[in-house]
Design a protein around this motif. Structure first.
Motif, PDB file in Angstrom:
ATOM      1  N   GLU A 151      56.168 129.985 163.484  1.00 18.36           N
ATOM      2  CA  GLU A 151      56.556 130.014 164.851  1.00 18.36           C
ATOM      3  C   GLU A 151      56.843 128.952 165.486  1.00 18.36           C
ATOM      4  O   GLU A 151      56.298 128.480 166.527  1.00 18.36           O
ATOM      5  CB  GLU A 151      55.500 130.833 165.514  1.00 18.36           C
ATOM      6  CG  GLU A 151      55.377 132.351 165.047  1.00 18.36           C
ATOM      7  CD  GLU A 151      56.635 133.159 165.054  1.00 18.36           C
ATOM      8  OE1 GLU A 151      56.892 132.940 166.296  1.00 18.36           O
ATOM      9  OE2 GLU A 151      56.843 134.027 164.427  1.00 18.36           O
ATOM     10  N   TRP A 180      55.467 133.459 170.444  1.00 19.60           N
ATOM     11  CA  TRP A 180      54.765 134.339 169.643  1.00 19.60           C
ATOM     12  C   TRP A 180      53.820 133.366 168.888  1.00 19.60           C
ATOM     13  O   TRP A 180      52.921 133.902 168.169  1.00 19.60           O
ATOM     14  CB  TRP A 180      55.555 135.189 168.734  1.00 19.60           C
ATOM     15  CG  TRP A 180      56.350 135.996 169.377  1.00 19.60           C
ATOM     16  CD1 TRP A 180      58.002 136.029 169.578  1.00 19.60           C
ATOM     17  CD2 TRP A 180      56.161 137.215 169.976  1.00 19.60           C
ATOM     18  NE1 TRP A 180      58.442 137.157 170.195  1.00 19.60           N
ATOM     19  CE2 TRP A 180      57.427 137.870 170.625  1.00 19.60           C
ATOM     20  CE3 TRP A 180      54.911 137.738 170.361  1.00 19.60           C
ATOM     21  CZ2 TRP A 180      57.382 139.017 171.194  1.00 19.60           C
ATOM     22  CZ3 TRP A 180      54.818 138.834 171.095  1.00 19.60           C
ATOM     23  CH2 TRP A 180      56.126 139.526 171.688  1.00 19.60           C
ATOM     24  N   PRO A 226      52.076 133.744 163.732  1.00 20.33           N
ATOM     25  CA  PRO A 226      52.276 134.551 164.756  1.00 20.33           C
ATOM     26  C   PRO A 226      51.138 135.353 165.496  1.00 20.33           C
ATOM     27  O   PRO A 226      50.247 135.302 164.619  1.00 20.33           O
ATOM     28  CB  PRO A 226      53.100 135.432 164.201  1.00 20.33           C
ATOM     29  CG  PRO A 226      52.741 135.518 162.785  1.00 20.33           C
ATOM     30  CD  PRO A 226      52.239 134.247 162.357  1.00 20.33           C
ATOM     31  N   LYS A 230      52.963 140.126 168.054  1.00 20.56           N
ATOM     32  CA  LYS A 230      54.268 140.107 167.333  1.00 20.56           C
ATOM     33  C   LYS A 230      54.493 141.394 166.458  1.00 20.56           C
ATOM     34  O   LYS A 230      55.393 141.815 166.310  1.00 20.56           O
ATOM     35  CB  LYS A 230      54.622 138.840 166.567  1.00 20.56           C
ATOM     36  CG  LYS A 230      56.002 138.911 166.115  1.00 20.56           C
ATOM     37  CD  LYS A 230      56.477 137.477 165.429  1.00 20.56           C
ATOM     38  CE  LYS A 230      57.812 137.628 165.086  1.00 20.56           C
ATOM     39  NZ  LYS A 230      58.361 136.012 164.448  1.00 20.56           N
TER      40      LYS A 230
END
Length: 264
Positions: A151, A180, A226, A230
């Motif tokens: 991310e 995220w 993440p 997400k």
């Protein structure tokens, strides 16, 4: 109406069971581990760490010679003389062979494996003194890199240009983390990929940072995981469109069924 309720209930059950298991990489015990604690001795070692030349490294070498009383400097060797110059890092410089050697003009094969840049330069100056009166050598390792994935806005390979790099600099060069990103659980993999050293770093906790180390080394893999939220986003992107289609098809039948029941 009952049919619509059933559809909505199925949608809720699927969304509540949605997870990131198939999207997260390097899953294992480290996913639930706390931040890695680094001892003072380990930290001091990382602060003073110098990379040593290894097989398959790209090394640029320049050798100069001072000629006569005019102090004229002549270039004897540079990375372009290897015939492998061009793109920086990937193809620039001499390729260190599997046995840790490179082949140089005048002195032939020399073993540089296990030396730092300064050690290799001093070694080459001593070797060239046999043929040159006042040799001077510069050695630079060209292919040191960090692998940044997950991310971040610009994942990819980040070259180490000044001998060392820390996690904050690597994230900055990757365009910062996305919204995220799990900032409490950044994974750093180091060494043999079959049995890597795994470090967990929490960037949100100053107390945890004071017990950790942000220094990175060549070929480290930094994975910004993440957040669980997400999973819902991925679910809505992948699963909701088919449900919307089914709902649109069934809506007229539900309305007809409702009208019939009201007439009765």
């Amino acid at each position: 109406m009952k049919l619509m309720n059933i559809i909505l209930m199925a949608l809720f059950i699927l969304s509540s069971g949605c997870s990131l298991k198939e999207y997260r990489l390097f899953q294992g015990d480290q996913n639930s581990a706390e931040s890695t604690v680094i001892s003072d001795a380990q930290y001091n070692e990382e602060v003073t760490f110098e990379y040593k030349i290894q097989p398959n490294d790209r090394v640029s070498i320049e050798v100069f010679n001072q000629i006569g009383s005019s102090q004229q400097i002549t270039s004897i060797v540079d990375q372009r003389s290897s015939g492998q110059g061009g793109q920086r890092g990937e193809t620039e410089g001499f390729l260190v062979t599997a046995d840790g050697t490179i082949n140089l003009p005048l002195i032939g094969p020399v073993k540089l494996e296990g030396m730092t840049e300064d050690q290799a330069a001093k070694y080459l100056m001593e070797e060239y003194k046999i043929y040159l009166r006042n040799p001077y050598a510069i050695v630079r390792i060209r292919n040191q890199r960090i692998i940044m994935i997950g991310e971040v806005n610009k994942p990819g390979v980040i070259p180490i240009t000044n001998g060392t790099m820390n996690l904050i600099e690597a994230i900055a060069r990757s365009g910062d983390m996305t919204d995220w990103a799990m900032r409490t659980h950044i994974v750093v993999l180091r060494g043999d990929l079959r049995k890597p050293e795994v470090r967990i770093i929490d960037l949100t906790n100053m107390s945890a940072l004071s017990l950790s180390s942000l220094y990175l080394r060549d070929k480290d893999i930094v994975y910004v995981q993440p957040r669980s939220a997400k999973g819902m986003q991925l679910f809505t992107q992948e699963v909701l469109p088919p449900f919307s289609l089914i709902s649109g098809i069934l809506t007229p039948f539900v309305l007809i069924d409702t009208l019939k029941n009201s007439n009765n």
